[in-house]
Scaffold this motif. Sequence first.
Motif, PDB file in Angstrom:
ATOM      1  N   HIS A  94       0.856  -1.193   0.000  1.00 28.37           N
ATOM      2  CA  HIS A  94       0.000   0.000   0.000  1.00 28.37           C
ATOM      3  C   HIS A  94       0.889   1.240   0.000  1.00 28.37           C
ATOM      4  O   HIS A  94       1.433   1.616   1.041  1.00 28.37           O
ATOM      5  CB  HIS A  94      -0.879  -0.040   1.255  1.00 28.37           C
ATOM      6  N   PRO A  95       1.050   1.879  -1.145  1.00 29.78           N
ATOM      7  CA  PRO A  95       2.055   2.946  -1.238  1.00 29.78           C
ATOM      8  C   PRO A  95       1.766   4.131  -0.312  1.00 29.78           C
ATOM      9  O   PRO A  95       2.690   4.827   0.097  1.00 29.78           O
ATOM     10  CB  PRO A  95       1.984   3.391  -2.707  1.00 29.78           C
ATOM     11  N   ARG A  96       0.500   4.339   0.049  1.00 24.44           N
ATOM     12  CA  ARG A  96       0.156   5.523   0.832  1.00 24.44           C
ATOM     13  C   ARG A  96       0.881   5.550   2.181  1.00 24.44           C
ATOM     14  O   ARG A  96       1.330   6.603   2.634  1.00 24.44           O
ATOM     15  CB  ARG A  96      -1.356   5.589   1.063  1.00 24.44           C
ATOM     16  N   ASN A  97       0.980   4.376   2.825  1.00 24.20           N
ATOM     17  CA  ASN A  97       1.632   4.360   4.134  1.00 24.20           C
ATOM     18  C   ASN A  97       2.617   3.211   4.310  1.00 24.20           C
ATOM     19  O   ASN A  97       3.061   2.940   5.424  1.00 24.20           O
ATOM     20  CB  ASN A  97       0.580   4.346   5.256  1.00 24.20           C
ATOM     21  N   GLY A  98       2.943   2.544   3.206  1.00 24.04           N
ATOM     22  CA  GLY A  98       3.973   1.510   3.272  1.00 24.04           C
ATOM     23  C   GLY A  98       3.569   0.238   3.994  1.00 24.04           C
ATOM     24  O   GLY A  98       4.426  -0.570   4.346  1.00 24.04           O
ATOM     25  N   THR A  99       2.272   0.031   4.219  1.00 25.80           N
ATOM     26  CA  THR A  99       1.848  -1.218   4.843  1.00 25.80           C
ATOM     27  C   THR A  99       1.695  -2.296   3.776  1.00 25.80           C
ATOM     28  O   THR A  99       1.595  -1.994   2.590  1.00 25.80           O
ATOM     29  CB  THR A  99       0.517  -1.051   5.595  1.00 25.80           C
ATOM     30  N   GLN A 106      -9.200  -1.657   5.929  1.00 24.96           N
ATOM     31  CA  GLN A 106      -9.189  -0.716   7.044  1.00 24.96           C
ATOM     32  C   GLN A 106      -7.926  -0.854   7.885  1.00 24.96           C
ATOM     33  O   GLN A 106      -7.324   0.138   8.279  1.00 24.96           O
ATOM     34  CB  GLN A 106     -10.404  -0.998   7.935  1.00 24.96           C
ATOM     35  N   CYS A 107      -7.545  -2.097   8.174  1.00 23.12           N
ATOM     36  CA  CYS A 107      -6.317  -2.338   8.945  1.00 23.12           C
ATOM     37  C   CYS A 107      -5.129  -1.701   8.237  1.00 23.12           C
ATOM     38  O   CYS A 107      -4.285  -1.062   8.866  1.00 23.12           O
ATOM     39  CB  CYS A 107      -6.073  -3.836   9.109  1.00 23.12           C
ATOM     40  N   LEU A 108      -5.080  -1.851   6.909  1.00 21.34           N
ATOM     41  CA  LEU A 108      -3.981  -1.291   6.137  1.00 21.34           C
ATOM     42  C   LEU A 108      -4.052   0.224   6.087  1.00 21.34           C
ATOM     43  O   LEU A 108      -3.110   0.928   6.463  1.00 21.34           O
ATOM     44  CB  LEU A 108      -4.008  -1.831   4.699  1.00 21.34           C
ATOM     45  N   ASP A 109      -5.197   0.738   5.631  1.00 22.87           N
ATOM     46  CA  ASP A 109      -5.291   2.161   5.284  1.00 22.87           C
ATOM     47  C   ASP A 109      -5.514   3.050   6.505  1.00 22.87           C
ATOM     48  O   ASP A 109      -4.957   4.132   6.589  1.00 22.87           O
ATOM     49  CB  ASP A 109      -6.427   2.353   4.280  1.00 22.87           C
ATOM     50  N   ARG A 110      -6.335   2.610   7.431  1.00 24.38           N
ATOM     51  CA  ARG A 110      -6.691   3.465   8.572  1.00 24.38           C
ATOM     52  C   ARG A 110      -5.814   3.206   9.784  1.00 24.38           C
ATOM     53  O   ARG A 110      -5.432   4.126  10.485  1.00 24.38           O
ATOM     54  CB  ARG A 110      -8.162   3.233   8.943  1.00 24.38           C
ATOM     55  N   GLU A 111      -5.547   1.899  10.047  1.00 24.40           N
ATOM     56  CA  GLU A 111      -4.750   1.570  11.220  1.00 24.40           C
ATOM     57  C   GLU A 111      -3.261   1.599  10.900  1.00 24.40           C
ATOM     58  O   GLU A 111      -2.434   1.565  11.818  1.00 24.40           O
ATOM     59  CB  GLU A 111      -5.117   0.177  11.756  1.00 24.40           C
ATOM     60  N   GLY A 112      -2.940   1.617   9.615  1.00 22.23           N
ATOM     61  CA  GLY A 112      -1.524   1.604   9.226  1.00 22.23           C
ATOM     62  C   GLY A 112      -0.806   0.328   9.626  1.00 22.23           C
ATOM     63  O   GLY A 112       0.373   0.360   9.973  1.00 22.23           O
ATOM     64  N   CYS A 113      -1.518  -0.793   9.619  1.00 26.30           N
ATOM     65  CA  CYS A 113      -0.933  -2.060  10.047  1.00 26.30           C
ATOM     66  C   CYS A 113      -0.803  -3.027   8.879  1.00 26.30           C
ATOM     67  O   CYS A 113      -1.625  -3.026   7.980  1.00 26.30           O
ATOM     68  CB  CYS A 113      -1.812  -2.725  11.105  1.00 26.30           C
TER      69      CYS A 113
END
Lengths: 567, 567
Positions: free
Chosen positions: B212-217, B340-347
């Motif tokens: 996920h390029p937005r936050n590197g998850t 959601q875990c990826l994009d919102r929680e950054g996990c």
Amino acid sequence: MEFSELIKTATVEDVLLWRPGLPAVRGTLCITSHHLLLSSRPGGELELWLLIRNVDAVEKRVQNLGWYQPPRTGGSLRDTRVSGSSGTITLRCKDLKVLQLEIPGMEECLNIASSIEALSSVDSVMMMYPFFHRPPSLRLQQGWHLCPPERHFQRVAAQTSQWRLSTVNSDFSACPSYPAAVIVPAAVGDDTVARAARFRQGGRFPVLSYFHPRNGTALLRSSQPLTGPNRRRSREDEQLLGTILDQGERGFVIDTRSAQAAKQARMSGGGTEPKASYPQWRRLHRALERGRALQDSFGRLVEACSEPAPSTERWLGRLDSSRWLSHVKAALSTACLAAQCLDREGCTVLVHGAEGTDTTLLVTALAQLILDPGCRTLEGFQELLEREWIQAGHPFQLRCARSASSHARGKQEAPVFLLFLDCVWQLSRQFPLSLEFGEQLLLTLFDNAYASAYGTFLCNNEKERSLCKVKESTHSLWAWLNQPEEKHKYLNPLYSHNPLVIWPSVEPQSIQLWQGFFLRWIRPSQHLDEAWLEMRRLVQGDSSWLPESAGKRLSQPLPEPPAGTER
Amino acid sequence: MEFSELIKTATVEDVLLWRPGLPAVRGTLCITSHHLLLSSRPGGELELWLLIRNVDAVEKRVQNLGWYQPPRTGGSLRDTRVSGSSGTITLRCKDLKVLQLEIPGMEECLNIASSIEALSSVDSVMMMYPFFHRPPSLRLQQGWHLCPPERHFQRVAAQTSQWRLSTVNSDFSACPSYPAAVIVPAAVGDDTVARAARFRQGGRFPVLSYFHPRNGTALLRSSQPLTGPNRRRSREDEQLLGTILDQGERGFVIDTRSAQAAKQARMSGGGTEPKASYPQWRRLHRALERGRALQDSFGRLVEACSEPAPSTERWLGRLDSSRWLSHVKAALSTACLAAQCLDREGCTVLVHGAEGTDTTLLVTALAQLILDPGCRTLEGFQELLEREWIQAGHPFQLRCARSASSHARGKQEAPVFLLFLDCVWQLSRQFPLSLEFGEQLLLTLFDNAYASAYGTFLCNNEKERSLCKVKESTHSLWAWLNQPEEKHKYLNPLYSHNPLVIWPSVEPQSIQLWQGFFLRWIRPSQHLDEAWLEMRRLVQGDSSWLPESAGKRLSQPLPEPPAGTER
């Protein structure tokens, strides 16, 4: 009565407004005679105008603490210990919108709530907002003569001389719920018609609803005959219906009650056309629910739609037990039956239930939409509504007084008109090119039937409208809608004239929940609205109007337009 | 085996073809190795080509008399006294189409039926039609290298150096259902990976599914760990998953089984990642049904959809008890959770169930569609299918061997891929501008997954495809679809790039029956197709292509395109 007597508190500062799916807004709340106004502070970027007539139910809850928790269910004041320092009012609107207002000061909260309750319950027609609303762009008389009975008659007379325009009801004495002029068989005089009227409930004698030019068959409507327990007859009624059919021809009576219910109606003076006295007519029963059953169905569905996160099983169970989709299917099927008798069997059809003001109009109006391409244009649809609902005497004031949420609803409320709009939506979904108007028109019609700035849906029939001087003292909704800058909102960008009969599929597998209405304020429709705008842009070839900007505009909808000048 | 041995009767004259909603056609029936062909007489205006692989179930019925009555349910030969002079064969196709053939001569009827049964049951991959189909417009190698793992890795490597492309599986020995190259953490060597593979069912060690390029998850997928009843551990698996997270960082394991089912799996050697050995990972269970439960659900829904004229209550009851919409809701919800875990929680997220070849791929593929605008283009969606379904080893040959109607279905059939397509359709309905492709692509993908002239969906994984030389000896579906004259059929005329995450509503009130698929051959979709064509016309600005002519074309659909040259 003065409105000012009903307004206990006119202004409260620092009110918090909550709407589902939108950010909370803090601002000043004002109560005027007809509107609730919330202007956000600072700067006042957002102004919410709510027509108080749109309020269906007011729920109050008094809080003890500063920490806000949105109430899940409304409790009445008596259940709550009055110890708080602020209060929350939940307004359930007739258009199914839900607003929550958090008001500092317990007294202010109770005052605001009781002011809204009192103002929304004013039931004198001439005190209602349409009598005060004066939009600067419109003249008062505009739009009131969209579809005079004369115009409809001219179209019929161009095809046949079998029908004539009768003024037997010019003083509303033959039938108080009919307009001054109606179309009757040319072979029958006004005396006969007036006597036939006495044999029909509420005087609703058989009149022409639609003439089918393709094969010269006719669609008629009336109320039930008053045969009663002693099987009373009326030579004049028999003559009126007899003269419509040539020798050897057959007609169909579509009774919108079950055979059982029609039989039982004899006990209270009603009944059906006995075969012996109407030998050329064959009776078909198609039971359509109305009244309380329909109102409860509506309420149950709205409740089911707003349940947060049910299981799929529970949702489908509640959807089923609301029975709303069954009503949609039954209405469409019966309209198809009527259309089929006319178009395929080449037979004349008379539709009635008991009063002839509800399911009867549902069936005759839908049958015309199915049969007649003219009714599927924006103008033709407005004419159809004028002719088959408003002038035909659907009692809008009684039926649409309260919507799905009110606990104070009377016996007369019933969403028959909503059922009609839902059926039209099903048609528009199955034939996406064949109707000139889109979902937005149907939503606007619903909103205005329940609470409006215009006089079109006021009162129960033309007689009452005449007494209240509605056409002289209020603006017509059609005048507003047909202004070019409004009109384009209601057009279907994909419309192309379809000269054929549109036979809908009425299998339950094909009937869908009208999400655009029932989930309008619950699910974000921004993306669907954008698609509509994009299509319109494509049709107009105007690439400067990007859907992004439209989306932004839509994400903060103002539920009501500014009120204009008040008198 | 020679095909000719299976064909007992190759040609019958004077066969009558019935299709729901279309006029009957009389003509000559031919059975070839791969096709059933019906040419209408006289003149042969209509040619029906049906890929015999598309036949899901064959029902025979022998009639006694010349007067034809379409059979309501199929009876097996044994139930019927063999005394007739003609027979009817009902072909239930995998794409849910139902064809009836009335064949003069009892023997011919039985021969045709058993030929179709035999030809449709050939299960040797290299005997299938894609190995014989040679469309003149395509070259054999075209389209087979749409999305090599290298290209996916290049995109990841442009963002981060934490991942590397491993060829540990170049001979398919580490994991027979993985492609030759997979993306693994850069910090872990191939030895470790190979040993970690032994700790996962079928060798499906954790690999990168999406960065996920937005936050590197990162989104990873695998199969279940083989902890078994003795709570076995694998240092290498723990190391592989440990190295992905920095100190103090947390990851989520989304297990697509219930906690109970995951626990029970220990008895048969499987299990879950114990907290003690994977301290940075938190486990979430979201039970998604698969296998037999899903196949039965599909069968029940198809049966309910084809019931003629049920009551609304019965229909909603059957829709509910099919549980299909619950599966759609559950799949979308779980995909949203992962996104959601990826994009919102950054996990970082690891998804697996048991085998990691079904619901796992459903969740990872849907999560990418929700998160990544690139996957929502026609090209990006094809890449997603290649990467997350075909190369990722969804066993298409086992899962899509039989469709909803076959009684002979094995244990391995399950419409997981259909469930994915249905979820994509729900996304396209809720976000009508955000997907570059339309419903027609989803229908075409379903059809080709179950019966195809192309090799794309053949076999169960890359190893099998390599053994069967699928890429050398068959044409790629993508090559066919991406030809300009084909491609435009699959594009969404309303598409406009949406850079945002698209969060669907997963409330059951928002999930709809995919009528375009489930009612495709039952309800006429002509008017909906016309609307689509009209929109496309508007976009292309080509007013010469009137929807009327398109409608006429659509009213006599040819279920299969002509077969091209056979070898």
